[in-house]
Write an enzyme that holds these catalytic residues in place. Structure first.
Site, PDB file in Angstrom:
ATOM      1  N   ASP A 225     -71.408  18.323  67.684  1.00 21.16           N
ATOM      2  CA  ASP A 225     -72.523  18.001  68.577  1.00 21.16           C
ATOM      3  C   ASP A 225     -72.864  16.518  68.421  1.00 21.16           C
ATOM      4  O   ASP A 225     -72.601  15.930  67.380  1.00 21.16           O
ATOM      5  CB  ASP A 225     -73.721  18.870  68.164  1.00 21.16           C
ATOM      6  CG  ASP A 225     -74.789  18.907  69.231  1.00 21.16           C
ATOM      7  OD1 ASP A 225     -74.524  18.428  70.349  1.00 21.16           O
ATOM      8  OD2 ASP A 225     -75.883  19.414  68.951  1.00 21.16           O
ATOM      9  N   GLU A 226     -73.475  15.916  69.419  1.00 20.00           N
ATOM     10  CA  GLU A 226     -73.998  14.544  69.327  1.00 20.00           C
ATOM     11  C   GLU A 226     -72.950  13.555  68.833  1.00 20.00           C
ATOM     12  O   GLU A 226     -73.189  12.803  67.887  1.00 20.00           O
ATOM     13  CB  GLU A 226     -75.206  14.498  68.373  1.00 20.00           C
ATOM     14  CG  GLU A 226     -76.249  15.565  68.622  1.00 20.00           C
ATOM     15  CD  GLU A 226     -77.230  15.202  69.723  1.00 20.00           C
ATOM     16  OE1 GLU A 226     -76.911  14.278  70.527  1.00 20.00           O
ATOM     17  OE2 GLU A 226     -78.280  15.836  69.797  1.00 20.00           O
ATOM     18  N   ARG A 632     -87.544  14.717  76.750  1.00 21.02           N
ATOM     19  CA  ARG A 632     -87.902  15.959  76.048  1.00 21.02           C
ATOM     20  C   ARG A 632     -88.846  16.794  76.889  1.00 21.02           C
ATOM     21  O   ARG A 632     -89.057  17.971  76.629  1.00 21.02           O
ATOM     22  CB  ARG A 632     -88.595  15.687  74.700  1.00 21.02           C
ATOM     23  CG  ARG A 632     -87.811  14.937  73.642  1.00 21.02           C
ATOM     24  CD  ARG A 632     -86.464  15.487  73.397  1.00 21.02           C
ATOM     25  NE  ARG A 632     -85.447  14.774  74.177  1.00 21.02           N
ATOM     26  CZ  ARG A 632     -84.243  15.227  74.405  1.00 21.02           C
ATOM     27  NH1 ARG A 632     -83.880  16.394  73.942  1.00 21.02           N
ATOM     28  NH2 ARG A 632     -83.378  14.539  75.124  1.00 21.02           N
TER      29      ARG A 632
END
Length: 800
Positions: A225-226, A632
């Site tokens: 991930d990331e 977000r």
DNA sequence: CCCTTACGTGTTTTT
DNA sequence: CACGTAAGGG
């Protein structure tokens, strides 16, 4: 039952995922890179892919590894998979790079020089460096934490395949000595720092072919991930894990040795370059694991359209990126609010007031984000005052508190009696007459007997004629040793801890040495710590029976606890039932989403951080942080700035963050709380966040402010843009969105930390600004010649 | 050796 | 302001 799970999952797979998402999940060829914008469901893709492999392809979960960057991200993925699997399948390993490497180290302890090692956190590293600095008299110009940082940078960036770690030291001469000494002290203490965890495994994979083969025999699918946040070393690690041995060399063609490799990333969310991460790894991935299938996911499911639009506009100001087109169908109106308060306390109060206007059920899905931890304090105070429950994510970390670290040091010595850092920490805590002088003797003794553990060493010091410890000190040392000989190694670390706390009368030590309030806090922390150990003990016992357990390691419970705690920032706690506001840094918020996001402290010097004003690279990373924060938010986004703020105990004027002015005016409503009566603000909040959610703030409600908003002379956007914002005629200073446009420099206010040039003094940094007259400021700036106070007309701004 | 007091000095972000 | 380090008296 398993049939139901399979049916449900496949229903989800074919009905709830969009085409690119599904193709990423089903992808069969070897390497795949998913370029996924914010809110495009990338966690969903990774977890679904794992579920697909396990459920539909019958892959053994133990042969799958998913690597993330934070414990939080890992936790989230685990939770979703547990939900999907309903405990009918085992979980694969899901965790951070660091924790996975730690697991590998522990399962292969026989390959290590010292199987019982301690893990040094930043604090321990600093202590160690400090003691080395003393020796080299290196005090004045560098701080221990800077050295720690440099060493970490070196370890993360400079390691090149097949070369020895120490091969090409590029430190200044004295730094090199400190570094080498640091490494050898660490080895002698049987300790590893965070970077070592990864480097050790990388070393094993590249130098021990049997290890590599057995690893690749077992692990067949890797997901990361990331990827934009991986460092050079982590990329190398992935190469070593996934490629054929021969292709680890740069020249040979790369051949994947495992069945699938999948990396997910988004360059716009790269926010860890300060820790050695490099976006270039996204490209390197495509080269090193070629052929790579690239999947782009650009539909955002998370944010209402205006929020996404605003975020897109902000990030578009970054030059070092590839443009992309993130879109959303969730059209809406009036979702962004800019709150402008007079002071930090005022801001905190405004935030509390706003939150109180939100309906109860919305409360738990509100997050307050900030750039640095210290900004949480004033907000916390206000939340307490307004009786709003909150939870700080990752603040001053539990296991880094002094009182906890003391006890951890006692425990660490049980497992690793070579742990010098821990010994030095507690040899005189609580004080037992073994102070600075004794420490000196101890270090000398240690140098004479480098291979002794602390028991042997202390025994030698008190019995050998050359030991030099007599009288009261001798008795004190013997008492200390008695403590450890009284300890029984058992499967109940809670008992061990209990014994220690009683034996050293730690609670009365806390009460005697801190004022009542503080002591009370610390005592409570100690009690919580003891509780956490008990909780861990039970969990550990269960996981040995439970089939969701990933790997069984036959190991000492205490050791397992210490290792777990070393990589964990939060304390082990049961979920609390109360709905609480979440508070955290922007970094900690990555990967999460909230109904309502409040970003506080949007001012020059905070975001962007004053430390990032000097280079464009750093500034763009700050902008990515802004972007991460904004994206977000699902429904409401509140941006908050204050006019002045107390820094270092002094009021200083603040300037609204340039990033705020990069948001098109039409997308954002502004409320200046210095101008708007509080009752009116509350009325608006109630409508906006509590009710229709697209309420617009009516300037006409404002007696005395009916006049059209004055164009902000500092804002590049405002010249002719139609605006529904309420701005008082006395316009607030804002920074131009393009700092490189220096034509208008005479009208731009002078800002703390701005780099300036003076004909005589050269280049300097502004530390203070005072108005001199209508057109001039007195600027105090720090030049190489020292602090000088000059008129602004003699200065020239330097931008990078 | 330990405790008190007086400076002075400095705040990103995380594993 | 708030922390940690340096200096001085008990």
């Amino acid at each position: 039952m398993i049939d139901t799970i399979k049916k449900d999952f496949n229903h989800f797979l074919y009905n709830s995922l969009n085409d690119p998402q599904r193709s990423a999940v089903l992808h069969k060829e070897k390497a795949q890179q998913i370029i996924a914008g914010a809110g495009s469901g990338k966690t969903r893709v990774i977890t679904s892919r794992i579920a697909h492999l396990v459920i539909n392809e019958n892959i053994n979960p133990r042969s799958i590894v998913a690597l993330t960057f934070t414990n939080k991200a890992a936790g989230e993925m685990k939770e979703r998979l547990i939900h999907t699997f309903q405990s009918h399948y085992k979980l694969p390993f899901i965790g951070t790079f660091h924790s996975y490497c730690l697991l590998l180290l522990r399962t292969n302890a026989t390959l290590l020089a010292s199987p019982n090692f301690s893990i040094l956190d930043a604090d321990d590293q600093e202590d160690l460096i400090k003691s080395i600095m003393k020796k080299y008299a290196l005090a004045k110009h560098v701080t221990a934490s800077q050295i720690v940082y440099q060493i970490s940078q070196y370890k993360n960036k400079s390691f090149v395949n097949d070369k020895s770690i120490k091969a090409d030291l590029q430190f200044a001469p004295l730094m090199k000595d400190v570094y080498l000494e640091y490494e050898s002290e660490k080895a002698r203490s049987h300790a590893l720092d965070f970077d070592d965890l990864i480097l050790q495994i990388l070393q094993l994979l590249t130098t021990n072919e049997a290890f590599k083969l057995s690893f690749q025999k077992k692990i067949r699918h890797i997901l990361v991930d990331e990827y934009q946040d991986t460092s050079h070393v982590q990329h190398s690690l992935l190469r070593a894990m996934a490629l054929e041995p021969a292709s680890t060399k740069d020249s040979a063609p790369n051949k994947l040795a495992i069945d699938s490799l999948c990396a997910v990333g988004d360059e716009d969310q790269s926010i860890y370059s300060w820790r050695g991460a490099t976006v270039a790894n996204m490209l390197k991935f495509q080269q090193d694991f070629a052929p790579v299938t690239i999947v782009k996911i650009e539909q955002n499911y998370r944010s209402a359209q205006p929020i996404l639009e605003a975020a897109n506009q902000v990030i578009a100001n970054n030059r070092l990126r590839n443009p992309k087109n993130l879109w959303s169908t969730r059209s809406a109106k009036n979702r962004i609010l800019h709150l402008y308060s007079t002071s930090g306390d005022h801001e905190a109060k405004a935030i509390s007031t706003l939150i109180k206007c939100a309906p109860k059920k919305k409360r738990s899905d509100i997050a307050i984000l900030y750039r640095t931890h210290f900004q949480s304090r004033s907000i916390e105070e206000s939340l307490i005052h307004h009786a709003i429950p909150y939870k700080i994510v990752g603040g001053i970390r539990f296991y880094e508190r002094k009182e906890i670290k003391d006890l951890l040091a006692y425990l660490r010595l049980v497992i690793n009696p070579y742990d010098k850092i821990s010994l030095l920490r507690i040899i005189n805590t609580p004080s037992r007459g073994l102070g600075a002088k004794f420490e000196e003797q101890l270090l000398i003794a240690w140098n004479r007997n480098p291979l002794f553990d602390f028991i042997q060493l202390l025994t030698w010091m008190t019995t050998d004629p050359d030991g030099g410890v007599t009288g009261n000190k001798k008795i004190a040392v013997q008492d200390f040793l008695k403590l450890y000989t009284g300890l029984e190694q058992n499967q109940h670390p809670s008992k061990t801890l209990d014994f220690i706390v009683n034996e050293i009368a730690y609670l009365s030590y806390l009460n005697d040495n801190y004022d009542p309030r503080e002591a009370q806090d610390k005592v409570e922390n100690v009690q919580e710590f003891m509780q956490a150990v008990i909780v861990f003990e039970q969990k550990h016992a269960n996981s040995l029976l439970d089939k969701t357990n990933t790997v069984e390691i036959n190991t000492n419970v205490l050791e397992a606890f210490l290792h777990e705690v070393a990589l964990l920032q939060e304390k082990i706690e049961e979920d609390s039932p109360t709905e609480r506001i979440h508070m955290m840094t922007l970094h900690a918020a990555k990967g999460l989403e909230f109904d309502t996001v409040i970003m506080s402290g949007l001012e020059e010097g905070l975001l962007p951080s004053s430390k990032s004003l000097n280079t464009n690279e750093a500034l763009e990373e700050e902008r990515r942080l802004m972007y991460v924060g904004m994206t977000r938010a699902k429904e409401h986004l509140i941006l908050s700035s204050a006019q002045s703020r107390v820094t270092f105990g002094q009021f200083s004027d603040q300037v609204i963050s340039r990033f705020v002015s990069e948001i098109p005016k039409g997308l954002m409503q502004t409320i200046d709380l210095d101008e708007v009566p509080i009752a009116q603000a509350i009325k608006f909040f109630e409508q906006w966040i509590g009710g229709t959610s697209s309420a617009s703030f009516q300037p006409s409600q404002l007696p005395g402010h009916m006049t059209a908003p004055t164009a902000n002379p500092y804002s590049a956007h405002s010249a002719s843009a139609p605006s529904k914002t309420v701005r008082p005629a006395t316009s607030r200073p804002t920074v131009p969105s393009k700092p490189s446009v220096s034509k208008a420099s005479s009208s731009v206010p002078w800002i703390k930390n701005q780099t300036v040039h003076h004909e005589k003094f050269g280049t300097g940094i502004i530390v203070e600004v005072q108005r001199a007259d209508d057109s001039d400021f007195y600027i105090t700036a720090l030049f190489s010649a020292g602090k000088k106070k000059v008129l602004s007309r003699f200065l020239e701004k330097k931008s990078f």
